[in-house]
Design an enzyme around this catalytic site. Structure first.
Site, short mmCIF file in Angstrom:
data_model
loop_
_atom_site.label_atom_id
_atom_site.label_comp_id
_atom_site.label_asym_id
_atom_site.label_seq_id
_atom_site.Cartn_x
_atom_site.Cartn_y
_atom_site.Cartn_z
N SER A 108 0.81 -1.21 0.00
CA SER A 108 0.00 0.00 0.00
C SER A 108 0.85 1.27 0.00
CB SER A 108 -0.95 0.01 1.20
OG SER A 108 -0.23 -0.17 2.41
N ASP A 320 -3.44 6.30 11.62
CA ASP A 320 -2.56 5.76 10.57
C ASP A 320 -1.26 6.56 10.53
OD1 ASP A 320 -1.29 4.86 8.29
OD2 ASP A 320 -3.03 5.08 6.97
N HIS A 323 0.89 5.29 6.30
CA HIS A 323 0.63 5.84 4.97
C HIS A 323 0.82 7.36 4.98
CE1 HIS A 323 -1.52 1.94 5.05
NE2 HIS A 323 -0.95 1.83 3.86
#
Length: 344
Positions: A108, A320, A323
Site C-alpha cells: 500500500s 494511521d 501511509h
C-alpha cells in the site's frame, strides 16, 4: 588517431543511451536521499487532491477527511548537494514516456506513490481524458490515451509467493516467485517492507524455504531471504537494455511513542538507523542488474507530520502513521523519480 577518439566518443554515447538507473544518479552527481524539508507555499501543494484528482483513494485525502492544519501540504524536499526541478513537469514526463508502461509492484505504500504520480500527471494535462481500470483486485491501471502512457500498480506485498493453507494459515515462500510473469513495463518500481513487520498477529504466519517450514523466524531475516530471491529473479529475467528497474526504498512509519497524532511540522537533524535499510542496500549492491535505489527513508523519517493520523475517513479511533497524505511527501518521491528517469 582521430578515428580512434571518434569511435570512443560514439561508444560512450551508446552507453549513455542505454544507461541503467544506477548510472543516472552518477550522471546527475546528486544524492537525493539527504537534505531537508523547506516550507514553500508559493509552489506547493502541486495539486488539490479533491479538485484535481477525483480518483484518489479516500484514506489519502487528509484535507477532505477534516485535517485542520495545511502546512503539511507545502513542504518541498531540498537535497543537500543539488536542486530538484522546482516544479514537477508532467507534460515533459508524458512526452518522454509516450507509448510506455510504468509499473509499480508492491504494497500500500507503493500504492501511495502510484496515486501521487497519477495525480501529478493528470493535473499536468487536465483537459486530456484518462481512464482508470481495475482488471483484477490486485491490478490498477491508469492511462492517458493522448500520450498512450500507462501507470500501473500491481498489489504484491511480499514479492515472493504467499499461499493460504486452511490448517497452517498463511505461508510465505521465501525462495519462490511465480508471479514474476506479470512484472512487465518499460519502468518497474518495486517495493516491499511493511508487510514483513506488520504481520497480522491474529493470523498464523509461517515462513518456508524449500520444504522446510519455519514458525519463529526473525522477520528481518525472512525479509533478507525474500529480497534476495527477488534480486536473483531480476538478474535472471530482466534485460537492462529494455527495462529500467528501481526499488522504492523503505518509507518510515511513526508509531513509536505518541506516534504521529497532532504532529504538524517535520522533524529536523540526524535520524537513527532504520530497520531493514542495510538489508536493502546490501542485496541491491550484490546484484548484477544495476537497480536504482529510490532512497526515501531519511526524508520520510523527518515527515512525522505527513501521515493521515486520524484523518483517514475511518473515524478518530483509527490512527494511521504508516501511509501518507496526498498531496504530501509521496509527491517528493515522484519528483526524485522524475529527476532520475529524465535527468536534471
Amino acid at each position: 588517431m582521430a578515428f580512434y577518439f571518434g569511435l570512443c566518443a560514439l561508444v560512450f554515447a551508446v552507453l549513455l543511451s542505454v544507461a541503467s538507473p544506477l548510472y543516472l544518479v552518477q550522471a546527475n552527481a546528486c544524492d537525493f536521499s539527504l537534505g531537508n524539508w523547506v516550507l514553500d507555499d508559493s509552489h506547493y501543494p502541486l495539486y488539490d487532491a479533491s479538485r484535481d484528482c477525483p480518483f484518489i483513494g479516500r484514506g489519502f485525502n487528509c484535507l477532505r477527511n477534516g485535517r485542520p492544519d495545511q502546512d503539511y501540504l507545502k513542504y518541498r524536499w531540498k537535497p543537500s548537494g543539488c536542486d530538484l526541478p522546482r516544479r514537477f513537469d508532467g507534460v515533459n514526463f508524458l512526452e518522454r514516456y509516450k507509448g510506455k508502461k510504468i509499473m509499480f509492484v508492491g504494497d500500500s505504500i507503493s500504492n501511495n506513490m502510484w496515486q501521487s504520480l497519477t495525480c501529478l500527471l493528470h493535473n499536468a494535462v487536465p483537459e486530456s481524458s484518462y481512464a482508470l481500470s481495475t482488471p483484477t483486485k490486485y491490478l490498477s491501471v491508469f492511462t492517458i490515451p493522448e500520450f498512450d502512457v500507462s501507470i500501473i500498480w500491481l498489489k504484491n506485498g511480499f514479492l515472493v509467493d504467499v499461499v493460504h493453507d486452511k490448517e497452517k494459515g498463511r505461508i510465505v515462500k521465501l525462495d519462490s516467485i511465480k508471479s514474476g510473469y506479470m512484472w512487465k513495463g518499460d519502468v518497474l518500481i518495486f517495493n516491499t517492507y511493511h508487510w514483513w513487520t506488520h504481520l497480522n498477529e491474529s493470523e498464523t504466519v509461517q515462513f518456508q524455504v524449500g520444504n522446510e517450514t519455519i514458525k519463529n523466524m526473525d522477520p528481518m531475516e525472512a525479509y533478507k531471504i525474500g529480497l534476495t530471491t527477488w534480486s536473483k529473479w531480476i538478474d535472471a529475467n530482466i534485460d537492462p537494455s529494455m527495462t529500467k528497474v528501481l526499488f522504492q526504498g523503505i518509507a518510515a512509519s511513526h508509531f513509536q511513542g505518541e506516534g504521529c497524532l497532532k504532529e504538524t511540522k517535520p522533524e529536523e537533524g540526524a535520524q537513527p538507523p532504520y530497520p531493514g535499510v542495510e538489508i536493502v542496500k546490501n542485496v541491491l549492491s550484490s546484484m548484477s542488474y544495476p537497480v536504482y535505489l529510490l532512497d526515501i527513508t531519511f526524508l520520510t523519517q523527518l515527515r512525522i507530520d505527513g501521515h493521515p493520523s486520524i484523518y483517514t475517513g475511518k473515524g478518530t479511533s483509527y490512527v494511521d502513521c504508516s501511509h501518507w497524505c496526498l498531496a504530501g511527501a509521496p509527491d517528493a518521491w515522484n519528483e526524485i523519480l522524475f529527476a532520475v528517469l529524465l535527468g536534471l
